[in-house]
Design a protein around this motif. Sequence first.
Motif, mmCIF file in Angstrom:
data_model
loop_
_atom_site.group_PDB
_atom_site.id
_atom_site.type_symbol
_atom_site.label_atom_id
_atom_site.label_comp_id
_atom_site.label_asym_id
_atom_site.label_seq_id
_atom_site.Cartn_x
_atom_site.Cartn_y
_atom_site.Cartn_z
ATOM 1 N N ALA A 1 0.898 -1.340 -0.092
ATOM 2 C CA ALA A 1 -0.050 0.125 -0.040
ATOM 3 C C ALA A 1 0.733 1.337 -0.017
ATOM 4 O O ALA A 1 0.329 2.299 -0.437
ATOM 5 N N ASN A 2 2.095 1.093 0.485
ATOM 6 C CA ASN A 2 3.010 2.322 0.584
ATOM 7 C C ASN A 2 3.910 2.395 -0.542
ATOM 8 O O ASN A 2 4.029 2.833 -1.605
ATOM 9 N N GLU A 3 5.221 1.624 -0.371
ATOM 10 C CA GLU A 3 6.224 1.608 -1.286
ATOM 11 C C GLU A 3 6.116 1.116 -2.524
ATOM 12 O O GLU A 3 6.613 1.707 -3.437
ATOM 13 N N ILE A 4 5.330 -0.092 -2.791
ATOM 14 C CA ILE A 4 4.876 -0.484 -3.956
ATOM 15 C C ILE A 4 3.898 0.350 -4.844
ATOM 16 O O ILE A 4 4.299 0.744 -5.874
ATOM 17 N N HIS A 5 2.962 0.778 -4.184
ATOM 18 C CA HIS A 5 2.033 1.798 -4.467
ATOM 19 C C HIS A 5 2.717 3.076 -5.110
ATOM 20 O O HIS A 5 2.600 3.654 -6.183
ATOM 21 N N ASN A 6 3.554 3.701 -4.432
ATOM 22 C CA ASN A 6 4.504 4.949 -4.738
ATOM 23 C C ASN A 6 5.595 4.945 -5.524
ATOM 24 O O ASN A 6 6.081 5.645 -5.920
ATOM 25 N N GLY A 7 6.016 3.477 -5.868
ATOM 26 C CA GLY A 7 7.114 3.327 -6.962
ATOM 27 C C GLY A 7 6.430 2.532 -7.889
ATOM 28 O O GLY A 7 6.306 3.194 -9.120
ATOM 29 N N VAL A 8 6.491 1.347 -8.060
ATOM 30 C CA VAL A 8 6.253 0.638 -9.198
ATOM 31 C C VAL A 8 5.072 0.723 -9.520
ATOM 32 O O VAL A 8 4.754 1.098 -11.071
ATOM 33 N N ALA A 9 4.197 0.937 -8.856
ATOM 34 C CA ALA A 9 2.612 1.226 -9.496
ATOM 35 C C ALA A 9 2.574 2.364 -10.011
ATOM 36 O O ALA A 9 1.931 2.607 -11.007
ATOM 37 N N ARG A 10 3.194 3.534 -9.247
ATOM 38 C CA ARG A 10 2.997 4.878 -9.941
ATOM 39 C C ARG A 10 3.642 5.185 -10.986
ATOM 40 O O ARG A 10 3.324 5.772 -12.149
ATOM 41 N N ALA A 11 4.804 4.478 -11.451
ATOM 42 C CA ALA A 11 5.615 4.401 -12.632
ATOM 43 C C ALA A 11 4.707 3.788 -13.687
ATOM 44 O O ALA A 11 4.617 4.562 -14.692
ATOM 45 N N ALA B 1 5.265 -7.811 -10.952
ATOM 46 C CA ALA B 1 4.943 -8.537 -12.136
ATOM 47 C C ALA B 1 4.964 -7.795 -13.501
ATOM 48 O O ALA B 1 5.297 -7.805 -14.575
ATOM 49 N N MET B 2 4.240 -6.377 -13.196
ATOM 50 C CA MET B 2 4.052 -5.564 -14.303
ATOM 51 C C MET B 2 5.227 -4.448 -14.374
ATOM 52 O O MET B 2 4.894 -3.489 -14.713
ATOM 53 N N ALA B 3 6.362 -4.642 -13.384
ATOM 54 C CA ALA B 3 7.416 -3.558 -13.325
ATOM 55 C C ALA B 3 7.600 -2.941 -14.575
ATOM 56 O O ALA B 3 7.939 -1.937 -14.696
ATOM 57 N N GLU B 4 7.893 -3.839 -15.417
ATOM 58 C CA GLU B 4 8.484 -3.286 -16.843
ATOM 59 C C GLU B 4 7.635 -2.450 -17.591
ATOM 60 O O GLU B 4 7.705 -1.546 -18.515
ATOM 61 N N GLU B 5 6.305 -2.142 -17.263
ATOM 62 C CA GLU B 5 5.213 -1.592 -17.731
ATOM 63 C C GLU B 5 5.480 -0.048 -17.356
ATOM 64 O O GLU B 5 4.928 0.984 -17.615
ATOM 65 N N GLY B 6 6.295 -0.070 -16.104
ATOM 66 C CA GLY B 6 6.673 1.321 -15.751
ATOM 67 C C GLY B 6 8.234 1.632 -15.911
ATOM 68 O O GLY B 6 8.519 2.472 -15.194
ATOM 69 N N GLY B 7 8.619 0.905 -17.062
ATOM 70 C CA GLY B 7 10.125 1.407 -17.219
ATOM 71 C C GLY B 7 10.963 0.755 -16.246
ATOM 72 O O GLY B 7 12.299 1.074 -16.603
ATOM 73 N N LEU B 8 10.779 -0.392 -15.620
ATOM 74 C CA LEU B 8 11.777 -1.075 -14.459
ATOM 75 C C LEU B 8 12.096 -2.339 -15.265
ATOM 76 O O LEU B 8 11.187 -3.124 -15.289
ATOM 77 N N GLU B 9 13.245 -2.742 -15.413
ATOM 78 C CA GLU B 9 13.739 -4.214 -15.768
ATOM 79 C C GLU B 9 13.623 -4.863 -14.804
ATOM 80 O O GLU B 9 14.274 -4.954 -13.672
ATOM 81 N N LEU B 10 13.394 -6.260 -15.104
ATOM 82 C CA LEU B 10 13.207 -7.333 -13.835
ATOM 83 C C LEU B 10 14.474 -8.464 -14.105
ATOM 84 O O LEU B 10 14.696 -8.911 -13.259
ATOM 85 N N ALA B 11 14.960 -8.175 -15.442
ATOM 86 C CA ALA B 11 16.134 -9.239 -15.785
ATOM 87 C C ALA B 11 17.246 -9.181 -14.589
ATOM 88 O O ALA B 11 17.759 -10.516 -14.313
#
Length: 204
Positions: free
Chosen positions: A100-110, A163-173
């Motif tokens: 609800a905090n770090e993921i929302h304000n980071g990966v999700a917001r990107a 799992a959808m981090a790459e849709e926010g421009g973040l590489e998972l590799a």
Amino acid sequence: MQLHDFYLSGNCYKVRLFLGLIGQPAELLTVDLPHGAQKHPEFLALNPRGQVPVLVDNGQPLVDSQAILVYLARRYADAHWYPLDAVAQAQIAGWLSLTANEIHNGVARARIGLKFGRQVDLEDAQARGRQVLELVNAHLANRTWLVGEQPTIADVAVYPYLAMAEEGGLELAPFPYLNSWLARIRALPGYLDLPHFQGARRTE
């Protein structure tokens, strides 16, 4: 049971995912977020926050995806999804808070910035997102699941936006332990695929 849902929302998806994993049927009712249906009086009567998802079970509306996971786990799921052990529950609560905090304000917001065209501080959101990816990857270096020896609602809550981090421009590799965990979740019986964009950019 009815789930007031928006297909592309990661928070709605985590509820749909958990329903699939526990084999619990629900009627999906699409909320037309692009046209502001979440602000109409009939929806606000269910959730004054004007947010999806909303689960209605036996006439009782339940709001907030993390709270809905707790409810479904306690009422309909096998015990391992939300153990009674106090330490496990505290650890799960910590992951729900992170979601609800770090993921929302980071990966999700990107993701919201890149995929939905919202005005966000993309550089800041991506920096926060990388910190979360690094944290979860390190946590999973010697663990199969986030808490305990079986999957819990912590895994379900954290999974979607990572799992959808790459849709926010973040590489998972660069995160091998995280990727192995993502694969384990995808292999669970009842898994539902992530939402996919179709056509032009839409507004969440």
